[in-house]
Design a protein around this motif. Structure first.
Motif, PDB file in Angstrom:
ATOM      1  N   ALA A  40      25.630  -0.409  28.607  1.00  0.00           N
ATOM      2  CA  ALA A  40      25.080  -1.431  27.756  1.00  0.00           C
ATOM      3  C   ALA A  40      24.813  -1.168  26.318  1.00  0.00           C
ATOM      4  N   VAL A  41      25.414  -1.879  25.626  1.00  0.00           N
ATOM      5  CA  VAL A  41      25.081  -1.619  24.030  1.00  0.00           C
ATOM      6  C   VAL A  41      24.041  -2.351  23.567  1.00  0.00           C
ATOM      7  N   ARG A  42      23.069  -1.686  23.048  1.00  0.00           N
ATOM      8  CA  ARG A  42      21.910  -2.254  22.556  1.00  0.00           C
ATOM      9  C   ARG A  42      22.213  -2.868  20.935  1.00  0.00           C
ATOM     10  N   THR A  43      21.891  -4.005  20.894  1.00  0.00           N
ATOM     11  CA  THR A  43      21.920  -4.628  19.420  1.00  0.00           C
ATOM     12  C   THR A  43      20.640  -4.532  18.822  1.00  0.00           C
ATOM     13  N   LYS A  44      20.778  -4.144  17.524  1.00  0.00           N
ATOM     14  CA  LYS A  44      19.540  -4.076  16.944  1.00  0.00           C
ATOM     15  C   LYS A  44      19.109  -5.681  16.575  1.00  0.00           C
ATOM     16  N   LYS A  45      17.862  -5.666  16.939  1.00  0.00           N
ATOM     17  CA  LYS A  45      17.386  -7.120  16.600  1.00  0.00           C
ATOM     18  C   LYS A  45      16.957  -7.252  15.079  1.00  0.00           C
ATOM     19  N   LYS A  46      17.427  -8.167  14.524  1.00  0.00           N
ATOM     20  CA  LYS A  46      17.184  -8.567  13.147  1.00  0.00           C
ATOM     21  C   LYS A  46      15.732  -8.973  13.026  1.00  0.00           C
ATOM     22  N   THR A  47      15.201  -8.454  11.887  1.00  0.00           N
ATOM     23  CA  THR A  47      13.737  -8.809  11.590  1.00  0.00           C
ATOM     24  C   THR A  47      13.719  -9.739  10.364  1.00  0.00           C
ATOM     25  N   THR A  48      12.879 -10.574  10.470  1.00  0.00           N
ATOM     26  CA  THR A  48      12.809 -11.702   9.104  1.00  0.00           C
ATOM     27  C   THR A  48      11.844 -11.051   8.197  1.00  0.00           C
ATOM     28  N   PRO A  49      12.001 -11.316   7.043  1.00  0.00           N
ATOM     29  CA  PRO A  49      11.318 -10.826   5.836  1.00  0.00           C
ATOM     30  C   PRO A  49       9.731 -10.987   5.983  1.00  0.00           C
ATOM     31  N   GLN A  50       9.492 -12.188   6.976  1.00  0.00           N
ATOM     32  CA  GLN A  50       7.959 -12.575   7.053  1.00  0.00           C
ATOM     33  C   GLN A  50       7.608 -11.461   8.105  1.00  0.00           C
ATOM     34  N   THR A  51       8.229 -11.017   9.034  1.00  0.00           N
ATOM     35  CA  THR A  51       7.940 -10.139  10.109  1.00  0.00           C
ATOM     36  C   THR A  51       7.784  -8.684   9.532  1.00  0.00           C
ATOM     37  N   LYS A  52       8.491  -8.493   8.633  1.00  0.00           N
ATOM     38  CA  LYS A  52       8.442  -6.693   7.667  1.00  0.00           C
ATOM     39  C   LYS A  52       7.148  -6.860   6.847  1.00  0.00           C
ATOM     40  N   GLU A  53       7.051  -7.969   6.224  1.00  0.00           N
ATOM     41  CA  GLU A  53       5.741  -8.046   5.567  1.00  0.00           C
ATOM     42  C   GLU A  53       4.502  -8.102   6.522  1.00  0.00           C
ATOM     43  N   ASN A  54       4.352  -8.640   7.612  1.00  0.00           N
ATOM     44  CA  ASN A  54       3.174  -8.499   8.325  1.00  0.00           C
ATOM     45  C   ASN A  54       3.236  -7.021   8.951  1.00  0.00           C
ATOM     46  N   GLN A  55       4.206  -6.435   9.284  1.00  0.00           N
ATOM     47  CA  GLN A  55       4.204  -5.053   9.582  1.00  0.00           C
ATOM     48  C   GLN A  55       3.586  -4.131   8.574  1.00  0.00           C
ATOM     49  N   ASN A  56       3.887  -4.308   7.108  1.00  0.00           N
ATOM     50  CA  ASN A  56       3.561  -3.596   6.246  1.00  0.00           C
ATOM     51  C   ASN A  56       2.179  -3.879   5.805  1.00  0.00           C
ATOM     52  N   LYS A  57       1.847  -4.941   6.089  1.00  0.00           N
ATOM     53  CA  LYS A  57       0.412  -5.325   5.987  1.00  0.00           C
ATOM     54  C   LYS A  57      -0.560  -4.480   7.156  1.00  0.00           C
ATOM     55  N   ALA A  58      -0.135  -4.552   8.046  1.00  0.00           N
ATOM     56  CA  ALA A  58      -0.484  -4.073   9.384  1.00  0.00           C
ATOM     57  C   ALA A  58      -0.831  -2.493   8.941  1.00  0.00           C
ATOM     58  N   LEU A  59       0.042  -1.849   8.295  1.00  0.00           N
ATOM     59  CA  LEU A  59      -0.009  -0.436   8.203  1.00  0.00           C
ATOM     60  C   LEU A  59      -1.091  -0.040   7.046  1.00  0.00           C
ATOM     61  N   GLU A  60      -1.320  -0.968   6.187  1.00  0.00           N
ATOM     62  CA  GLU A  60      -2.016  -0.725   5.096  1.00  0.00           C
ATOM     63  C   GLU A  60      -3.358  -0.749   5.203  1.00  0.00           C
ATOM     64  N   PHE A  61      -4.482   0.236   4.625  1.00  0.00           N
ATOM     65  CA  PHE A  61      -5.701   0.090   4.674  1.00  0.00           C
ATOM     66  C   PHE A  61      -6.169  -0.929   3.657  1.00  0.00           C
ATOM     67  N   ASP A  62      -7.011  -1.574   4.467  1.00  0.00           N
ATOM     68  CA  ASP A  62      -7.649  -2.741   3.545  1.00  0.00           C
ATOM     69  C   ASP A  62      -8.968  -2.175   2.932  1.00  0.00           C
ATOM     70  N   PHE A  63      -9.074  -2.710   1.732  1.00  0.00           N
ATOM     71  CA  PHE A  63     -10.155  -2.215   0.705  1.00  0.00           C
ATOM     72  C   PHE A  63     -11.624  -2.442   1.399  1.00  0.00           C
ATOM     73  N   ALA A  64     -11.625  -3.504   2.198  1.00  0.00           N
ATOM     74  CA  ALA A  64     -12.828  -3.726   2.697  1.00  0.00           C
ATOM     75  C   ALA A  64     -13.194  -2.951   3.930  1.00  0.00           C
ATOM     76  N   PHE A  65     -12.276  -2.493   4.616  1.00  0.00           N
ATOM     77  CA  PHE A  65     -12.287  -1.636   5.827  1.00  0.00           C
ATOM     78  C   PHE A  65     -12.630  -0.109   4.832  1.00  0.00           C
ATOM     79  N   ILE A  66     -12.152   0.049   4.116  1.00  0.00           N
ATOM     80  CA  ILE A  66     -12.604   1.674   3.347  1.00  0.00           C
ATOM     81  C   ILE A  66     -13.967   1.266   2.985  1.00  0.00           C
ATOM     82  N   ARG A  67     -14.432   0.163   2.551  1.00  0.00           N
ATOM     83  CA  ARG A  67     -15.724   0.041   2.040  1.00  0.00           C
ATOM     84  C   ARG A  67     -16.955   0.186   3.280  1.00  0.00           C
TER      85      ARG A  67
END
Length: 166
Positions: A40-67
Motif C-alpha cells: 500500500a502506498v501511503r499518500t501524505k495528507k495535506k494539512t491546511t494552513p489553519q491546522t499548521k497554525e494551530n500546531q505551532n501555537k500548541a508547541l509554543e510556550f505561552d507567557f501566562a504559563f511561564i508566569r
C-alpha cells in the motif's frame, strides 16, 4: 458480496435459537496461485494552513504559563526557605535546652555537696561554748521552756507573741 446486514453478521431474531447451517467451506488456494499484493502506498495528507497554525501555537510556550510556572517555583522556594529556617531555630533551641539541663544538673550536684559540707562543719558544742562565754548567754531553766508540737517539724510560723509561762 452484496449481503444484508443480517447475513453478514448472522443475526438471529426472535425468542428461540434456530439451528445454524454449517458455514460453507473455504476454498483452499495454493500459494503459487494466489496473486501477489502490492504494498500500500501511503499518500501524505495535506494539512491546511489553519491546522499548521494551530500546531505551532500548541508547541509554543505561552507567557501566562511561564508566569504561573515562575510564581509556583517562587512560592515553593519561599516555603522551603521558611521551613528550613524554622528547623534551624528548633535545633538551636534544642541545643540550648540541652546545655541548660546539663548546667542545672551540675549546679544541683554542687548544691548537694555544699549542703553536706555545711552540715558536717557545724560544731554544736563549739557554738554553745562561744554563746556562753562571748555573748553571756546561758541555758534556760526547765520552767522557762515552752514545748510546742508542730505537724511540720522543719518550719514554724509565728502569728502572735509567745505567751509568758508562769
Amino acid at each position: 458480496m452484496n449481503k444484508t446486514r443480517q447475513e453478514r453478521y448472522e443475526f438471529i431474531y426472535g425468542s428461540t435459537a434456530r439451528k445454524m447451517e454449517a458455514a460453507p467451506a473455504r476454498p483452499e488456494y495454493e500459494p503459487s496461485v494466489q496473486p501477489k499484493k502490492k504494498p500500500a502506498v501511503r499518500t501524505k495528507k495535506k494539512t491546511t494552513p489553519q491546522t499548521k497554525e494551530n500546531q505551532n501555537k500548541a508547541l509554543e510556550f505561552d507567557f501566562a504559563f511561564i508566569r504561573a510556572l515562575a510564581a509556583g517555583i517562587a512560592v515553593i522556594a519561599v516555603v522551603s526557605f521558611f521551613y528550613l529556617s524554622e528547623q534551624t531555630k528548633l535545633e538551636h533551641q534544642r541545643a540550648v535546652v540541652s546545655a541548660k539541663k546539663s548546667e542545672l544538673s551540675t549546679l544541683m550536684v554542687e548544691n548537694e555537696d555544699l549542703n553536706l559540707e555545711i552540715e558536717q562543719s557545724i560544731n554544736l558544742p563549739a557554738i554553745q561554748e562561744t554563746a556562753m562565754k562571748k555573748y553571756g548567754m546561758k541555758k534556760p531553766a526547765q520552767n522557762k521552756v515552752i514545748a510546742y508540737d508542730s505537724k511540720n517539724v522543719d518550719y514554724v510560723r509565728q502569728y502572735n507573741k509567745i505567751p509568758d509561762s508562769k
